[in-house]
Design a protein around this motif. Structure first.
Motif: not given
Length: 199
Positions: A31-39, A44-52, A92-100
């Motif tokens: 989950x540490x890829x939240x620093x990727x600029x493509x967020x 941004x909400x997904x970035x913040x969730x993964x960062x948390x 976004x699909x990539x992010x979703x997979x990691x949120x799951x």
């Protein structure tokens, strides 16, 4: 190397804090890829969730699971998941997979006495490692860059996490090294267009 079944068996005799550290290491790795600029600017909400999630994982590793409110973090993550589109742009699909994935691991952290949850977390981690290594090789079949051997790195991390200190400084460093290699694949294999922010 030890397989997932053996890892879960070894974990079953450990204390709750040890088990939570194992889960926390998985969150650091994936989950540490939240620093990727493509967020930015769309996710941004997904970035913040993964960062948390990663911040909580690091707190568990340094202070133990009692130091954070896992239910609050999981509730916040669930809200972001509900607002995410698994069929959206590729990034976004990539992010979703990691949120799951994060949601699954958090469930284990809340109830670490359920071996099936740890088994699923290990299986999902293995799937992510294999898929991203393959993706990196497919996207860059003839360039100077090639992805790290993520599947082997994950198997090694799982084995060492079970054999050594269950989440000490060495284990964290190992997971951070994996996280860097993993994030590099995601950075290289998705474009601004894949994130929905390009023309």
């Amino acid at each position: 190397m030890i397989d997932i079944n053996e890892a879960v068996e070894r974990a079953s005799v450990r204390e709750t804090d040890d088990l939570q550290r194992v889960g926390a290491l998985l969150l650091v790795r994936y989950c540490s890829f939240y620093q990727d600029p493509k967020f930015s600017p769309w996710f941004e909400q997904s970035r913040m969730a993964l960062a948390s999630v990663v911040e909580a994982a690091r707190s568990i590793l340094s202070q133990g699971g009692g130091s954070i409110d896992l239910e609050e973090i999981k509730d916040s993550l669930s809200e972001v998941l509900e607002g995410s589109d698994p069929d959206g742009p590729p990034f976004e699909t990539e992010i979703f997979d990691h949120l799951v994935f994060a949601d699954e691991v958090l469930e284990f952290l809340q109830t670490p006495n359920r071996p099936a949850l740890l088994s699923r977390a290990f299986e999902h981690a293995e799937e992510l490692a294999e898929a991203h290594e393959e993706m990196g090789r497919a996207e860059y079949p003839s360039s100077d860059w090639e992805p790290a051997e993520l599947a082997a790195m994950e198997a090694d991390a799982r084995t060492r996490d079970m054999q050594e200190d269950f989440g000490g400084a060495v284990a964290l460093t190992r997971s951070e090294e994996f996280a860097q290699a993993y994030a590099e694949v995601i950075e290289k294999c998705y474009t601004a267009e894949d994130a929905g922010s390009g023309a």
